[in-house]
Design a protein around this motif. Structure first.
Motif, PDB file in Angstrom:
ATOM      1  N   UNK A 312       0.820  -1.214   0.000  1.00  0.00           N
ATOM      2  CA  UNK A 312       0.000   0.000   0.000  1.00  0.00           C
ATOM      3  C   UNK A 312       0.860   1.272   0.000  1.00  0.00           C
ATOM      4  N   UNK A 313       1.911   1.365   0.828  1.00  0.00           N
ATOM      5  CA  UNK A 313       2.676   2.615   0.842  1.00  0.00           C
ATOM      6  C   UNK A 313       3.472   2.871  -0.433  1.00  0.00           C
ATOM      7  N   UNK A 314       3.557   1.866  -1.312  1.00  0.00           N
ATOM      8  CA  UNK A 314       4.285   2.046  -2.574  1.00  0.00           C
ATOM      9  C   UNK A 314       3.381   2.501  -3.714  1.00  0.00           C
ATOM     10  N   UNK A 315       2.080   2.549  -3.480  1.00  0.00           N
ATOM     11  CA  UNK A 315       1.148   2.949  -4.533  1.00  0.00           C
ATOM     12  C   UNK A 315       1.417   4.387  -4.957  1.00  0.00           C
ATOM     13  N   UNK A 316       1.509   4.594  -6.243  1.00  0.00           N
ATOM     14  CA  UNK A 316       1.662   5.925  -6.822  1.00  0.00           C
ATOM     15  C   UNK A 316       1.109   5.833  -8.240  1.00  0.00           C
ATOM     16  N   UNK A 317      -0.210   6.049  -8.372  1.00  0.00           N
ATOM     17  CA  UNK A 317      -0.891   5.780  -9.638  1.00  0.00           C
ATOM     18  C   UNK A 317      -1.845   6.929  -9.958  1.00  0.00           C
ATOM     19  N   UNK A 318      -1.964   7.223 -11.225  1.00  0.00           N
ATOM     20  CA  UNK A 318      -2.890   8.265 -11.661  1.00  0.00           C
ATOM     21  C   UNK A 318      -4.303   7.718 -11.676  1.00  0.00           C
ATOM     22  N   UNK A 319      -5.175   8.311 -10.870  1.00  0.00           N
ATOM     23  CA  UNK A 319      -6.586   7.950 -10.872  1.00  0.00           C
ATOM     24  C   UNK A 319      -7.406   8.978 -11.625  1.00  0.00           C
ATOM     25  N   UNK A 320      -8.704   8.774 -11.653  1.00  0.00           N
ATOM     26  CA  UNK A 320      -9.571   9.694 -12.389  1.00  0.00           C
ATOM     27  C   UNK A 320      -9.673  11.057 -11.711  1.00  0.00           C
ATOM     28  N   UNK A 321      -9.315  11.113 -10.415  1.00  0.00           N
ATOM     29  CA  UNK A 321      -9.500  12.354  -9.651  1.00  0.00           C
ATOM     30  C   UNK A 321      -8.196  12.872  -9.070  1.00  0.00           C
ATOM     31  N   UNK A 322      -7.066  12.374  -9.612  1.00  0.00           N
ATOM     32  CA  UNK A 322      -5.772  12.847  -9.141  1.00  0.00           C
ATOM     33  C   UNK A 322      -4.831  11.693  -8.865  1.00  0.00           C
ATOM     34  N   UNK A 323      -3.644  12.050  -8.404  1.00  0.00           N
ATOM     35  CA  UNK A 323      -2.614  11.052  -8.109  1.00  0.00           C
ATOM     36  C   UNK A 323      -2.948  10.366  -6.790  1.00  0.00           C
ATOM     37  N   UNK A 324      -2.961   9.043  -6.785  1.00  0.00           N
ATOM     38  CA  UNK A 324      -3.354   8.286  -5.601  1.00  0.00           C
ATOM     39  C   UNK A 324      -2.113   7.737  -4.913  1.00  0.00           C
ATOM     40  N   UNK A 325      -1.943   8.127  -3.656  1.00  0.00           N
ATOM     41  CA  UNK A 325      -0.885   7.588  -2.797  1.00  0.00           C
ATOM     42  C   UNK A 325      -1.491   7.348  -1.416  1.00  0.00           C
ATOM     43  N   UNK A 326      -1.013   6.327  -0.738  1.00  0.00           N
ATOM     44  CA  UNK A 326      -1.526   6.008   0.592  1.00  0.00           C
ATOM     45  C   UNK A 326      -0.482   6.354   1.653  1.00  0.00           C
ATOM     46  N   UNK A 327      -0.997   6.800   2.797  1.00  0.00           N
ATOM     47  CA  UNK A 327      -0.115   7.137   3.914  1.00  0.00           C
ATOM     48  C   UNK A 327      -0.831   6.831   5.219  1.00  0.00           C
ATOM     49  N   UNK A 328      -0.103   6.963   6.322  1.00  0.00           N
ATOM     50  CA  UNK A 328      -0.691   6.833   7.645  1.00  0.00           C
ATOM     51  C   UNK A 328      -1.124   8.223   8.126  1.00  0.00           C
ATOM     52  N   UNK A 329      -2.382   8.357   8.438  1.00  0.00           N
ATOM     53  CA  UNK A 329      -2.948   9.613   8.907  1.00  0.00           C
ATOM     54  C   UNK A 329      -3.248   9.475  10.390  1.00  0.00           C
ATOM     55  N   UNK A 330      -2.843  10.434  11.219  1.00  0.00           N
ATOM     56  CA  UNK A 330      -3.127  10.336  12.656  1.00  0.00           C
ATOM     57  C   UNK A 330      -4.620  10.107  12.922  1.00  0.00           C
ATOM     58  N   UNK A 331      -4.902   9.134  13.764  1.00  0.00           N
ATOM     59  CA  UNK A 331      -6.274   8.829  14.113  1.00  0.00           C
ATOM     60  C   UNK A 331      -6.976   7.877  13.173  1.00  0.00           C
ATOM     61  N   UNK A 332      -6.337   7.502  12.066  1.00  0.00           N
ATOM     62  CA  UNK A 332      -6.928   6.590  11.085  1.00  0.00           C
ATOM     63  C   UNK A 332      -6.108   5.302  11.088  1.00  0.00           C
ATOM     64  N   UNK A 333      -6.784   4.165  11.285  1.00  0.00           N
ATOM     65  CA  UNK A 333      -6.073   2.903  11.501  1.00  0.00           C
ATOM     66  C   UNK A 333      -5.725   2.163  10.218  1.00  0.00           C
TER      67      UNK A 333
END
Length: 361
Positions: A312-333
């Motif tokens: 998941x943290x390696x995802x870097x792909x162009x989606x229909x609504x922008x560049x999609x990347x995943x990260x850890x967000x405080x408070x989100x598991x």
């Protein structure tokens, strides 16, 4: 659908029957199917064959979703995606985590998608706390400080009410809660008038009780200046307009689209419009983007579940609504795309078929 044993299978959880929001499910499925078709037209998953979508109807039932995830895991899917309803997606995410099965949530926003941090789950839409804070900003900018919410009993609606109250309070805003289980639509109107609210937010199911509530408010002369709102997006889809007509205009809601689609989004919008016979909602784009992400991971890492979840943290792909990347967000598991574009939109009273952007976040 493809039944060849050499195909790469992914599961899809979609509400296709009541009490699920069927039209949202149809748009989600259209996006999923279009992306799968395009992947296969381009040669499938390199070295592993075509992509096969195994669709399961959740009917907005958490237990049914849990059973579907367990079934799909037994059928050998590489990953599961989909689901529109937040409480159902939470059940699916919990089951996927327990089964060590990657789950990419396409469309549900509840912050607490899982109780504990997990590497098995990722999410495309913004967390509810992010999107609904944008909605609260819109309310403040529009001059609303006394807000009433007509709410069904639900973890999702309760979370939304809490987010609004927390975000509005420092700016002098108050939230009055009304339980639609205990009040008729006319009684809701009485309570809103008595409270002196300038906005009423519909945190309820669709079509019932949302449609009767809208009709009652629109016909109450005491509430002629009241703003109706529906943060969860009920007015986006065509059924809202067909059931409510002019009464359904000027009801602001959240959607997750940019001001302008990129070239991929423009092409996909045209294909989805042809497939659906109507303008695609943001939910259809979420379905397309979910398969786009999974296909990219499958191309790179193959169908091994552990390798997919670790990527998941390696995802870097162009989606229909922008560049999609995943990260850890405080408070989100879970792994989170932070953030998709957020808009507050409503139907134009002068032309209810036309959507107008009221606020961006």
């Amino acid at each position: 659908m493809i039944n060849d044993a050499s195909s790469v299978r992914i599961g899809a959880l979609v509400p296709l029957t009541r009490p699920g929001w069927v039209e949202a499910g149809q748009h989600l499925l259209a996006g999923l199917e279009l992306a799968v078709r395009e992947v296969n037209e381009a040669g499938g998953i390199a070295g592993h064959g075509p992509l096969e979508l195994l669709v399961r109807d959740t009917a907005a039932d958490p237990q049914r979703a849990t059973a579907a995830v367990e079934e799909l895991a037994g059928l050998g899917v590489a990953a599961v995606t989909g689901e529109f309803h937040s409480v159902v997606a939470r059940a699916a995410a919990t089951a996927a985590d327990a089964l060590a099965l990657p789950f990419l949530c396409s469309s549900a926003v509840l912050d607490a998608l899982t109780d504990e941090p997990t590497d098995w789950v990722a999410r495309l839409p913004p967390a509810q706390s992010h999107g609904w804070r944008c909605y609260a900003d819109f309310l403040v900018d529009a001059g609303h400080r006394r807000i009433a919410v007509a709410a069904d009993p639900s973890v999702y609606w309760a979370a939304g009410t809490g987010i609004l109250r927390e975000h509005l309070a420092p700016r002098g805003g108050t939230v009055v809660e009304l339980d639609v289980r205990a009040l008729t639509p006319d009684a809701v109107c009485d309570a809103v008038a008595e409270a002196g609210a300038t906005a009423l937010l519909l945190l309820v199911g669709f079509p019932d009780p949302a449609v009767p509530l809208v009709r009652s408010v629109r016909r109450d002369p005491r509430l002629a200046g009241l703003m109706l709102g529906a943060p969860a997006g009920q007015p986006e889809l065509g059924e809202w307009a067909s059931l409510l007509g002019d009464d359904g205009a000027a009801v602001p809601f959240l959607r997750y689209l940019p001001e302008r689609l990129n070239p991929l989004g423009t092409r996909v919008e045209a294909a989805l419009r042809e497939q659906l016979g109507a303008a695609p909602s943001f939910v259809a784009f979420e379905g397309y983007d979910a398969v786009t992400v999974l296909a990219e991971l499958l191309h790179t890492h193959g169908p091994d579940r552990a390798r997919l979840a670790a990527s998941w943290p390696q995802v870097d792909v162009e989606g229909t609504r922008g560049r999609i990347r995943f990260s850890r967000v405080p408070g989100i598991a879970v792994w989170q795309w932070a953030w998709p574009p957020v808009q507050v939109v409503d139907r134009d009273p002068a032309a209810p078929a036309r959507l107008r952007v009221r606020h961006t976040g």
